[in-house]
Motif scaffolding. Structure first.
Motif, short mmCIF file in Angstrom:
data_model
loop_
_atom_site.label_atom_id
_atom_site.label_comp_id
_atom_site.label_asym_id
_atom_site.label_seq_id
_atom_site.Cartn_x
_atom_site.Cartn_y
_atom_site.Cartn_z
N GLY A 60 20.61 5.95 -38.03
CA GLY A 60 20.30 4.73 -37.13
C GLY A 60 19.88 5.14 -36.05
N VAL A 61 20.66 6.28 -35.23
CA VAL A 61 20.13 6.57 -33.91
C VAL A 61 18.69 6.99 -33.85
CG1 VAL A 61 20.88 8.15 -32.03
CG2 VAL A 61 22.66 6.98 -33.34
N LEU A 62 18.62 8.21 -34.97
CA LEU A 62 17.15 8.47 -34.87
C LEU A 62 16.06 7.49 -35.07
CD1 LEU A 62 17.67 11.88 -36.77
CD2 LEU A 62 17.72 11.65 -34.45
N LEU A 63 16.51 6.72 -36.01
CA LEU A 63 15.46 5.51 -36.39
C LEU A 63 15.36 4.60 -34.87
CD1 LEU A 63 13.62 4.21 -38.06
CD2 LEU A 63 15.53 2.85 -39.01
N ALA A 64 16.24 4.28 -34.07
CA ALA A 64 16.01 3.44 -32.94
C ALA A 64 15.07 4.16 -32.10
CB ALA A 64 17.48 3.26 -32.54
N PRO A 107 5.90 13.05 -32.31
CA PRO A 107 7.46 13.22 -31.99
C PRO A 107 8.09 11.94 -32.56
CG PRO A 107 6.21 12.87 -29.97
CD PRO A 107 5.18 13.26 -30.89
N GLY A 108 7.40 10.60 -32.41
CA GLY A 108 8.23 9.42 -32.83
C GLY A 108 8.44 9.52 -34.43
N HIS A 109 7.24 10.05 -35.15
CA HIS A 109 7.38 9.96 -36.67
C HIS A 109 8.07 11.11 -37.23
CE1 HIS A 109 4.41 6.77 -36.41
NE2 HIS A 109 4.78 6.62 -37.37
N THR A 110 8.30 12.19 -36.36
CA THR A 110 9.23 13.23 -36.82
C THR A 110 10.59 12.79 -36.87
OG1 THR A 110 7.82 14.99 -35.85
CG2 THR A 110 9.89 15.51 -36.10
N LEU A 111 11.17 11.79 -35.67
CA LEU A 111 12.45 11.12 -35.61
C LEU A 111 12.65 10.21 -36.90
CD1 LEU A 111 12.87 10.55 -31.82
CD2 LEU A 111 13.88 12.57 -33.18
N ILE A 112 11.61 9.50 -37.28
CA ILE A 112 11.65 8.67 -38.30
C ILE A 112 11.78 9.27 -39.75
CG2 ILE A 112 10.44 6.83 -39.54
CD1 ILE A 112 9.23 5.91 -36.72
N LEU A 113 11.00 10.35 -39.79
CA LEU A 113 11.27 11.19 -41.10
C LEU A 113 12.48 11.68 -41.16
CD1 LEU A 113 10.43 12.77 -43.40
CD2 LEU A 113 9.13 14.69 -41.98
N ALA A 114 13.40 12.55 -40.03
CA ALA A 114 14.53 12.57 -40.19
C ALA A 114 15.40 11.51 -40.37
CB ALA A 114 14.67 13.45 -38.76
N SER A 115 15.34 10.63 -39.69
CA SER A 115 16.13 9.54 -40.24
C SER A 115 16.02 8.89 -41.45
CB SER A 115 15.66 8.21 -39.06
OG SER A 115 16.27 7.03 -39.57
N LEU A 170 14.67 -1.87 -35.96
CA LEU A 170 15.66 -1.66 -35.05
C LEU A 170 16.80 -2.39 -35.96
CD1 LEU A 170 16.78 -1.49 -32.37
CD2 LEU A 170 16.17 -3.80 -31.98
N THR A 171 16.46 -3.62 -36.81
CA THR A 171 17.72 -3.97 -37.52
C THR A 171 18.16 -2.96 -38.74
OG1 THR A 171 16.47 -6.08 -37.44
CG2 THR A 171 18.42 -6.05 -38.98
N LEU A 172 17.45 -2.18 -39.14
CA LEU A 172 17.63 -1.08 -40.23
C LEU A 172 18.49 -0.22 -39.23
CD1 LEU A 172 17.82 0.19 -42.75
CD2 LEU A 172 15.65 1.04 -42.45
N ALA A 173 17.91 0.34 -38.24
CA ALA A 173 18.96 1.31 -37.42
C ALA A 173 20.25 0.88 -37.09
CB ALA A 173 18.05 1.59 -36.27
N LEU A 174 20.47 -0.59 -36.70
CA LEU A 174 21.62 -1.12 -36.37
C LEU A 174 22.42 -0.92 -37.49
CD1 LEU A 174 23.69 -2.77 -34.69
CD2 LEU A 174 22.45 -4.85 -35.44
N TRP A 175 21.94 -1.66 -38.80
CA TRP A 175 22.80 -1.54 -40.14
C TRP A 175 23.29 -0.15 -40.31
CZ3 TRP A 175 21.07 -1.71 -45.61
CH2 TRP A 175 22.08 -2.30 -46.44
#
Length: 224
Positions: free
Chosen positions: A18-22, A52-60, A192-197
């Protein structure tokens, strides 16, 4: 330490996801609805924040898939949701493939701008047309199943999953059906909602239990 990881590894995976996705979602370049889909993608993939943004999303996404599998393996949530949880774990695992192509689409940025063949970028778009709806509906279904299975205040934790999954499922089809609409807020809201969830599930979807450490049996008294 190993006992703690076995007992709480799923929590760590979901919260970190969630943190990485946010963080990654905030770095996503904005699209211009006035441009064609090809021009939009060319502009976004050329942006320095794309990789960098999509690297974080991939890891998330990898951590979300891992967290769901760990929850299933550990039988953390009510057994009646095992079926929908397995479906969600499988579809998110498949969605990881899309996030890889999503990240790698940046290699086709120049080709997209020139109107030339861009196989990686088009593979990303093709996969997203299927895997966004599939993974989003699976998450929404999981949220609805948890809402039905849980009792008391914990049921409220299921609601962001229903919202996030539905928005995620509709985001890509909406861009296809409404090419002139500005739909960046739909993608951002879903992320953002998925990250929060994900964070809420990791923190509060099951009681905290002290890990049980096996104590070796005392050696038998030596015979005299």
């Amino acid at each position: 330490m190993n006992h703690v990881l076995r007992a709480s590894g799923w929590r760590l995976a979901l919260v970190t996801s969630g943190v990485l996705l946010a963080l990654g979602g905030r770095m996503h370049p904005e699209a211009d609805a006035a441009d064609s889909a090809t021009q939009e993608l060319a502009t976004m993939t050329a942006d320095e924040r794309w990789v960098p943004g999509h690297t974080l999303i991939l890891a998330s996404t990898v951590l979300l898939a891992a967290g769901l599998w760990l929850v299933l393996r550990g039988r953390v949530w009510p057994r009646r949701v095992d079926g929908t949880l397995r479906i969600a774990a499988v579809t998110i695992s498949l969605y990881v493939v899309e996030t890889v192509f999503h990240l790698a689409a940046s290699v086709d940025s120049d080709e997209l701008a020139a109107g030339e063949s861009a196989p990686i970028a088009w593979a990303h778009l093709g996969l997203s047309a299927f895997l966004y709806p599939a993974s989003g509906l699976a998450l929404a279904y999981l949220g609805a199943s948890l809402f039905a299975a849980w009792r008391g205040p914990r049921r409220l934790l299921a609601l962001p999953g229903i919202v996030a999954g539905t928005a995620h499922a509709l985001s890509v089809p909406a861009t296809i059906l409404l090419p002139d609409a500005e739909l960046s807020p739909v993608f951002a809201g879903a992320a953002l909602t998925l990250a929060l969830w994900s964070v809420l599930l990791g923190l509060a979807s099951a009681p905290y239990r002290r890990p049980v450490v096996a104590v070796p049996a005392p050696e038998a008294a030596s015979q005299h």
